[in-house]
Scaffold this motif. Structure first.
Motif, PDB file in Angstrom:
ATOM      1  N   VAL A 121      10.350  -3.911 -11.125  1.00  0.00           N
ATOM      2  CA  VAL A 121      10.369  -4.887 -10.024  1.00  0.00           C
ATOM      3  C   VAL A 121       9.177  -4.663  -9.096  1.00  0.00           C
ATOM      4  O   VAL A 121       8.521  -5.615  -8.655  1.00  0.00           O
ATOM      5  N   ARG A 122       8.865  -3.399  -8.818  1.00  0.00           N
ATOM      6  CA  ARG A 122       7.717  -3.097  -7.953  1.00  0.00           C
ATOM      7  C   ARG A 122       6.413  -3.566  -8.588  1.00  0.00           C
ATOM      8  O   ARG A 122       5.543  -4.114  -7.897  1.00  0.00           O
ATOM      9  N   ASP A 123       6.272  -3.383  -9.917  1.00  0.00           N
ATOM     10  CA  ASP A 123       5.061  -3.840 -10.599  1.00  0.00           C
ATOM     11  C   ASP A 123       4.892  -5.349 -10.470  1.00  0.00           C
ATOM     12  O   ASP A 123       3.790  -5.845 -10.196  1.00  0.00           O
ATOM     13  N   ILE A 124       5.990  -6.090 -10.664  1.00  0.00           N
ATOM     14  CA  ILE A 124       5.917  -7.554 -10.610  1.00  0.00           C
ATOM     15  C   ILE A 124       5.598  -8.033  -9.203  1.00  0.00           C
ATOM     16  O   ILE A 124       4.755  -8.918  -8.998  1.00  0.00           O
ATOM     17  N   ILE A 125       6.259  -7.447  -8.200  1.00  0.00           N
ATOM     18  CA  ILE A 125       6.008  -7.869  -6.811  1.00  0.00           C
ATOM     19  C   ILE A 125       4.576  -7.540  -6.406  1.00  0.00           C
ATOM     20  O   ILE A 125       3.887  -8.356  -5.778  1.00  0.00           O
ATOM     21  N   THR A 126       4.105  -6.350  -6.768  1.00  0.00           N
ATOM     22  CA  THR A 126       2.729  -5.975  -6.434  1.00  0.00           C
ATOM     23  C   THR A 126       1.732  -6.886  -7.127  1.00  0.00           C
ATOM     24  O   THR A 126       0.729  -7.301  -6.534  1.00  0.00           O
ATOM     25  N   GLY A 127       1.995  -7.233  -8.397  1.00  0.00           N
ATOM     26  CA  GLY A 127       1.114  -8.154  -9.106  1.00  0.00           C
ATOM     27  C   GLY A 127       1.056  -9.515  -8.443  1.00  0.00           C
ATOM     28  O   GLY A 127      -0.015 -10.146  -8.365  1.00  0.00           O
ATOM     29  N   PHE A 128       2.200  -9.979  -7.932  1.00  0.00           N
ATOM     30  CA  PHE A 128       2.221 -11.266  -7.232  1.00  0.00           C
ATOM     31  C   PHE A 128       1.341 -11.232  -5.985  1.00  0.00           C
ATOM     32  O   PHE A 128       0.546 -12.149  -5.739  1.00  0.00           O
ATOM     33  N   GLU A 133      -3.008 -12.649  -2.492  1.00  0.00           N
ATOM     34  CA  GLU A 133      -3.980 -12.229  -1.481  1.00  0.00           C
ATOM     35  C   GLU A 133      -5.411 -12.176  -2.015  1.00  0.00           C
ATOM     36  O   GLU A 133      -6.336 -11.854  -1.265  1.00  0.00           O
ATOM     37  N   ASP A 134      -5.592 -12.471  -3.308  1.00  0.00           N
ATOM     38  CA  ASP A 134      -6.921 -12.465  -3.931  1.00  0.00           C
ATOM     39  C   ASP A 134      -7.616 -11.124  -3.720  1.00  0.00           C
ATOM     40  O   ASP A 134      -8.787 -11.062  -3.342  1.00  0.00           O
ATOM     41  N   ILE A 154      -5.076  -9.892 -15.383  1.00  0.00           N
ATOM     42  CA  ILE A 154      -4.073  -9.552 -14.366  1.00  0.00           C
ATOM     43  C   ILE A 154      -2.764 -10.187 -14.801  1.00  0.00           C
ATOM     44  O   ILE A 154      -2.634 -11.417 -14.834  1.00  0.00           O
ATOM     45  N   GLY A 155      -1.798  -9.371 -15.180  1.00  0.00           N
ATOM     46  CA  GLY A 155      -0.512  -9.869 -15.627  1.00  0.00           C
ATOM     47  C   GLY A 155       0.563  -9.677 -14.581  1.00  0.00           C
ATOM     48  O   GLY A 155       0.314  -9.196 -13.470  1.00  0.00           O
ATOM     49  N   LEU A 156       1.782 -10.044 -14.930  1.00  0.00           N
ATOM     50  CA  LEU A 156       2.899  -9.880 -14.001  1.00  0.00           C
ATOM     51  C   LEU A 156       3.229  -8.413 -13.787  1.00  0.00           C
ATOM     52  O   LEU A 156       3.699  -8.028 -12.719  1.00  0.00           O
ATOM     53  N   ARG A 157       2.976  -7.582 -14.789  1.00  0.00           N
ATOM     54  CA  ARG A 157       3.348  -6.176 -14.681  1.00  0.00           C
ATOM     55  C   ARG A 157       2.160  -5.220 -14.693  1.00  0.00           C
ATOM     56  O   ARG A 157       2.180  -4.186 -14.027  1.00  0.00           O
ATOM     57  N   THR A 158       1.105  -5.553 -15.437  1.00  0.00           N
ATOM     58  CA  THR A 158      -0.033  -4.646 -15.556  1.00  0.00           C
ATOM     59  C   THR A 158      -1.341  -5.392 -15.344  1.00  0.00           C
ATOM     60  O   THR A 158      -1.404  -6.625 -15.435  1.00  0.00           O
ATOM     61  N   SER A 159      -2.378  -4.616 -15.074  1.00  0.00           N
ATOM     62  CA  SER A 159      -3.741  -5.134 -14.994  1.00  0.00           C
ATOM     63  C   SER A 159      -4.612  -4.320 -15.944  1.00  0.00           C
ATOM     64  O   SER A 159      -4.411  -3.116 -16.105  1.00  0.00           O
ATOM     65  N   LYS A 160      -5.599  -4.993 -16.564  1.00  0.00           N
ATOM     66  CA  LYS A 160      -6.471  -4.341 -17.538  1.00  0.00           C
ATOM     67  C   LYS A 160      -7.887  -4.252 -16.974  1.00  0.00           C
ATOM     68  O   LYS A 160      -8.457  -5.272 -16.573  1.00  0.00           O
ATOM     69  N   PRO A 172      -0.297  -0.058 -14.405  1.00  0.00           N
ATOM     70  CA  PRO A 172       0.852  -0.752 -13.803  1.00  0.00           C
ATOM     71  C   PRO A 172       0.497  -1.218 -12.390  1.00  0.00           C
ATOM     72  O   PRO A 172      -0.093  -0.475 -11.606  1.00  0.00           O
ATOM     73  N   ASN A 173       0.841  -2.449 -12.070  1.00  0.00           N
ATOM     74  CA  ASN A 173       0.484  -3.000 -10.766  1.00  0.00           C
ATOM     75  C   ASN A 173       1.079  -2.192  -9.616  1.00  0.00           C
ATOM     76  O   ASN A 173       0.481  -2.088  -8.547  1.00  0.00           O
ATOM     77  N   GLY A 174       2.259  -1.619  -9.845  1.00  0.00           N
ATOM     78  CA  GLY A 174       2.897  -0.850  -8.781  1.00  0.00           C
ATOM     79  C   GLY A 174       2.143   0.412  -8.418  1.00  0.00           C
ATOM     80  O   GLY A 174       2.336   0.963  -7.324  1.00  0.00           O
TER      81      GLY A 174
END
Length: 289
Positions: A121-128, A133-134, A154-160, A172-174
């Motif tokens: 959940v933290r990964d998804i919220i952080t990704g959002f 916020e660009d 940039i995905g819902l859970r991870t960034s590459k 992981p975005n979180g």
């Protein structure tokens, strides 16, 4: 023995049941068709998304290219998740499972495992919030913790993040707490030129100034004309002059290399040599009385 024979006969009847094999074949065929249609739908959807953003790029009013690339990748990501989720539900129905009861049970189980899914959940919220916020977009050059490179996705859970040597770091975005984005503002190319102490510094400065006036229109990535700041450093065998130039984002490496090349060629044409290590030896003879 009769019980064994009876069980054996029942097993043979079950295996040789034509309706069983017809039903099994139909189920396998349905599952294959579901996944084929899902893959085709994903490909068509991704093509449609790319076409939409391609036409939008020609519109008079548009968002930045960075944002468009990020939103396109995100929509493709969401499309893949949704289509595969629907496909899995259809496969479960084909297998004869009660999907409605399964989803209801999943809601109850979800409450039990909710605490264990906090990281997800933290990964998804952080990704959002990264996208909202660009903070960075696809194509930006960023530094995240000890990783540095170009944002690939940039995905819902991870960034590459892809480094300049080719490695792809999946974060992981979180876990993204601090980001340094090198692509938002113009960069500064810094070039240090070393000359010998014997050189005429005012003459060298005049030569470099004349060259910088010519260079400002030579490279399109230069935003403001290059500037000679003057003597930057004095060391054992050389005098260092510094030149700076404001360039387009992430073009400072290229422009710095071009400036070094042009300055070196011009100084060589004017007879100004780059310093090299020297050793001076003194021979002192003692007088004998």
């Amino acid at each position: 023995m009769k019980l064994v024979e009876k069980l054996w006969d029942q097993m043979i009847d079950y295996i040789t049941n034509i309706e069983l094999w017809i039903s099994l074949g139909q189920g396998i065929l349905k599952i294959c068709l579901i996944f084929i249609i899902a893959i085709a739908f994903i490909r068509i959807g991704k093509l449609a998304i790319s076409k939409v953003f391609l036409f939008r790029g020609k519109a008079p009013i548009r968002i930045s290219e960075r944002r468009e690339n990020t939103l396109a990748r995100l929509l493709e990501n969401i499309l893949t998740y949704v289509v595969y989720f629907i496909a899995i539900i259809m496969v479960l129905e084909t297998l004869g499972l009660d999907v409605a009861a399964l989803l209801a049970g999943a809601g109850i189980v979800g409450l039990a495992v909710g605490f264990g899914a906090q990281n997800l959940v933290r990964d998804i919220i952080t990704g959002f919030f990264i996208i909202f916020e660009d903070q960075f977009s696809v194509g930006d050059y960023v530094r995240i913790s000890s990783f540095e490179g170009t944002v690939e996705e940039i995905g819902l859970r991870t960034s590459k993040i892809k480094s300049w040597t080719g490695e792809v770091h999946i974060l992981p975005n979180g876990n993204i707490t601090e980001v340094t984005n090198f692509s938002l503002n113009n960069s500064i190319a810094v070039v240090d030129i070393s000359i010998a102490y014997e050189s005429d510094i005012p003459k060298v400065e005049r030569i470099i100034q004349e060259l910088l006036i010519e260079i400002q229109d030579k490279y399109e990535d230069i935003i403001h004309p290059p500037e000679l700041l003057g003597v930057q450093n004095l060391v054992a065998s050389e005098v260092t002059l510094r030149v700076t130039c404001e360039v387009a984002p992430m073009k400072h490496f290229h422009i710095a290399r071009m400036l070094r090349k042009d300055i070196k060629i011009r100084l060589s044409e004017k007879g100004i040599e780059i310093p090299y290590p020297r050793m001076v030896m003194y021979n002192r003879k003692e007088e004998v009385s």
